[in-house]
Design an enzyme around this catalytic site. Structure first.
Site, short mmCIF file in Angstrom:
data_model
loop_
_atom_site.label_atom_id
_atom_site.label_comp_id
_atom_site.label_asym_id
_atom_site.label_seq_id
_atom_site.Cartn_x
_atom_site.Cartn_y
_atom_site.Cartn_z
N HIS A 240 0.84 -1.20 0.00
CA HIS A 240 0.00 0.00 0.00
C HIS A 240 0.88 1.25 0.00
O HIS A 240 0.67 2.18 -0.77
CB HIS A 240 -0.92 0.01 1.21
CG HIS A 240 -1.78 1.23 1.31
ND1 HIS A 240 -1.39 2.35 2.01
CD2 HIS A 240 -3.00 1.52 0.79
CE1 HIS A 240 -2.33 3.28 1.91
NE2 HIS A 240 -3.32 2.80 1.18
N HIS A 241 1.88 1.28 0.90
CA HIS A 241 2.86 2.36 0.87
C HIS A 241 4.10 1.93 1.63
O HIS A 241 4.09 0.95 2.38
CB HIS A 241 2.29 3.68 1.43
CG HIS A 241 2.05 3.69 2.91
ND1 HIS A 241 0.83 3.45 3.47
CD2 HIS A 241 2.90 3.93 3.95
CE1 HIS A 241 0.91 3.55 4.79
NE2 HIS A 241 2.16 3.83 5.11
N GLN B 279 9.70 0.69 6.44
CA GLN B 279 8.37 0.26 6.86
C GLN B 279 7.50 0.06 5.63
O GLN B 279 7.44 0.93 4.75
CB GLN B 279 7.71 1.30 7.76
CG GLN B 279 6.32 0.91 8.24
CD GLN B 279 5.58 2.07 8.90
OE1 GLN B 279 5.22 3.04 8.24
NE2 GLN B 279 5.36 1.97 10.21
N HIS C 78 3.49 -1.05 4.49
CA HIS C 78 2.11 -1.34 4.87
C HIS C 78 1.55 -2.33 3.84
O HIS C 78 1.42 -1.99 2.67
CB HIS C 78 1.30 -0.04 4.87
CG HIS C 78 -0.17 -0.24 5.08
ND1 HIS C 78 -1.09 0.74 4.77
CD2 HIS C 78 -0.89 -1.28 5.58
CE1 HIS C 78 -2.30 0.30 5.06
NE2 HIS C 78 -2.21 -0.93 5.55
N HIS D 13 -0.21 12.61 0.37
CA HIS D 13 -0.70 11.27 0.71
C HIS D 13 -2.03 11.37 1.43
O HIS D 13 -2.17 12.06 2.45
CB HIS D 13 0.29 10.53 1.59
CG HIS D 13 -0.20 9.17 2.02
ND1 HIS D 13 -0.29 8.10 1.15
CD2 HIS D 13 -0.64 8.70 3.21
CE1 HIS D 13 -0.75 7.04 1.80
NE2 HIS D 13 -0.99 7.38 3.04
N HIS E 144 -5.77 8.52 1.81
CA HIS E 144 -6.37 7.26 1.37
C HIS E 144 -7.44 7.61 0.32
O HIS E 144 -7.23 8.49 -0.50
CB HIS E 144 -6.89 6.47 2.56
CG HIS E 144 -5.80 6.02 3.48
ND1 HIS E 144 -6.02 5.47 4.72
CD2 HIS E 144 -4.44 6.05 3.35
CE1 HIS E 144 -4.87 5.18 5.31
NE2 HIS E 144 -3.90 5.53 4.49
N MET F 24 -5.80 9.43 6.03
CA MET F 24 -4.59 10.17 6.39
C MET F 24 -4.57 11.45 5.58
O MET F 24 -5.15 11.52 4.49
CB MET F 24 -3.32 9.35 6.10
CG MET F 24 -3.07 8.20 7.05
SD MET F 24 -1.48 7.40 6.72
CE MET F 24 -1.41 6.23 8.07
#
Length: 343
Positions: free
Chosen positions: A72-73, A148, A150, A217, A219, A294
C-alpha cells in the site's frame, strides 16, 4: 551501513555505472524485506539496517522495488535507535493480539525518528539535485535506517515478499544536506461532507531551508492536497506561496515544488487536504488502515553548509478541533479556493 544480517556495506553494495555532476561515485544499497509473510490484513512490517559507525554516507536517490498491488505504501525512517534489532517486526500503530506471537511489536524508531522518504501508488525513482544528500552515520543522529511497508492484504499461504528500496549513496561529502518535514493532520471526517483537514506551524530555528520536492498522501477520500509557505509583512498581512498541489490518488511520488523561494526563521508552513465523503454514511477517523484516512504533505528541502531542521513534524488535531481560520491562529489572506481546487 550494514544490512539486517549486520554485514558490512562494502560486501553487499552494487556499484552503479553513473556519476553525479560532481563526479562522485554513486553506489546502490538494497534495503529489502527479508522474504516476509504478511499473515493478516493491514499489517505494517519494519526491517532495519545499521549504518557503519566510523563513516558518513550521503543518500542521493531512492529506487523503489515494489508495486501497489503488493505494498500500500512504504516509509523510510532514519533512527538514532530502531524499535528493535530483530530482522523484522510488526510496527503498525494498531498492532493486534492476533499477530503471529513470534513477531515482536514496536515502533519503527525507539529514538530519533526522521522520515527520509515515502512511496505509494507505483511512484518512480527519485534522484536528488546536484550536491544534495541525506547525511547518515558518523556525526549525525541517524545510526539506523528502517524500512516500513504497509501490506493491505494477507498473503496466500507459502507466498513471501522482498519489496523495498535501493538506496543510491556516496561517501563524497555533499555541501547541501537534505531533510524532510512532514505536515500531517489528525481528527475525523463527518459522513456526507466535504471537509478541510489543515495544519500550520512556524519555523522557529535560525536556519534557511530551500524546498525542492513535495509529496502528497491520503487514502480514498482525498481529492486535493496543497502545501504553502507563508511570509508576513510588517503590517501583519500573510503572503501565501504555493509549494505544491496534487490529486493524491495519482502516483504518490516526490514532485518538484512550484516555488523554490527560501524559507526562513519566522515563516510558516501550511497544508490542507480536501476530503470528500459525500458517498460515505459513516464517520472516518485518521488512522493506519484503508478504512481510515490520512492527510500528509511531505516537504523535501536542503540547507547549505548547515544542518537540517530539528523540527521533523508539523501536525495539528485537525477537524473539528483545528482550522486555518480559527481565531488565534493568526492566519489571514487564506487562499481558500486555490487550496482546494486543481485549477
Amino acid at each position: 551501513m550494514s544490512c539486517t544480517h549486520m554485514l558490512c556495506l562494502p560486501a553487499i553494495i552494487l556499484i552503479l555505472s553513473i556519476f553525479r555532476l560532481t563526479y562522485c561515485e554513486v553506489k546502490k544499497f538494497p534495503l529489502l524485506m527479508p522474504n516476509v509473510y504478511p499473515n493478516r490484513d493491514e499489517l505494517y512490517l519494519c526491517t532495519p539496517v545499521r549504518v557503519v559507525d566510523q563513516k558518513s554516507f550521503y543518500i542521493v536517490g531512492f529506487e523503489p522495488n515494489a508495486t501497489m498491488n503488493v505494498a500500500h505504501h512504504m516509509l523510510l525512517f532514519g533512527c538514532t535507535s530502531p524499535g528493535t534489532t530483530d530482522e523484522y517486526w510488526d510496527c503498525g500503530e494498531m498492532a493486534v493480539a492476533e499477530t503471529d506471537s513470534n513477531l515482536r511489536k514496536a515502533s519503527p524508531c525507539a529514538e530519533g525518528s526522521h522520515v527520509l522518504y515515502a512511496w505509494a501508488r507505483n511512484a518512480k525513482t527519485l534522484e536528488l539535485p546536484e550536491d544534495v544528500g541525506f547525511q547518515v552515520g558518523k556525526g549525525t543522529a541517524i545510526q539506523y535506517i528502517v524500512l516500513q511497508i504497509h501490506y493491505s492484504k494477507k498473503f496466500p499461504d507459502g507466498v513471501t515478499d522482498n519489496s523495498g528500496l535501493f538506496l543510491m549513496y556516496t561517501e563524497e561529502p555533499q555541501n547541501k544536506l537534505a531533510g524532510v518535514l512532514l505536515l500531517g493532520v489528525g481528527g475525523f471526517i463527518p459522513p456526507r461532507s466535504v471537509t478541510y483537514m489543515e495544519t500550520a506551524c512556524q519555523i522557529e530555528e535560525d536556519k534557511t531551508i530551500h524546498p525542492f520536492a513535495y509529496r502528497t498522501h491520503t487514502h480514498s477520500l482525498g481529492r486535493v492536497v496543497s502545501g504553502y509557505s507563508i511570509t508576513t509583512d510588517k503590517n501583519g498581512n500573510n503572503h501565501w506561496k504555493l509549494l505544491g498541489k496534487r490529486d493524491p490518488l495519482t502516483a504518490q511520488m516526490f514532485y518538484p515544488v512550484f516555488d523554490r523561494s527560501p524559507i526562513s526563521y519566522g515563516d510558516r508552513l501550511a497544508a490542507r487536504c480536501t476530503m470528500d465523503s459525500m458517498e460515505r454514511n459513516r464517520v472516518t477517523k485518521v488512522g493506519p488502515t484503508n478504512k481510515d484516512e490520512m492527510c500528509n504533505f511531505y516537504l523535501m528541502y536542503y540547507v547549505e553548509n548547515d544542518t537540517p531542521l530539528k523540527m521533523k513534524y508539523c501536525t495539528t488535531e485537525g477537524p473539528p478541533y483545528y482550522h486555518w481560520f480559527d481565531e488565534g491562529n493568526a492566519l489571514n489572506n487564506i487562499p481558500d479556493r486555490e487550496a482546494s481546487s486543481l485549477d
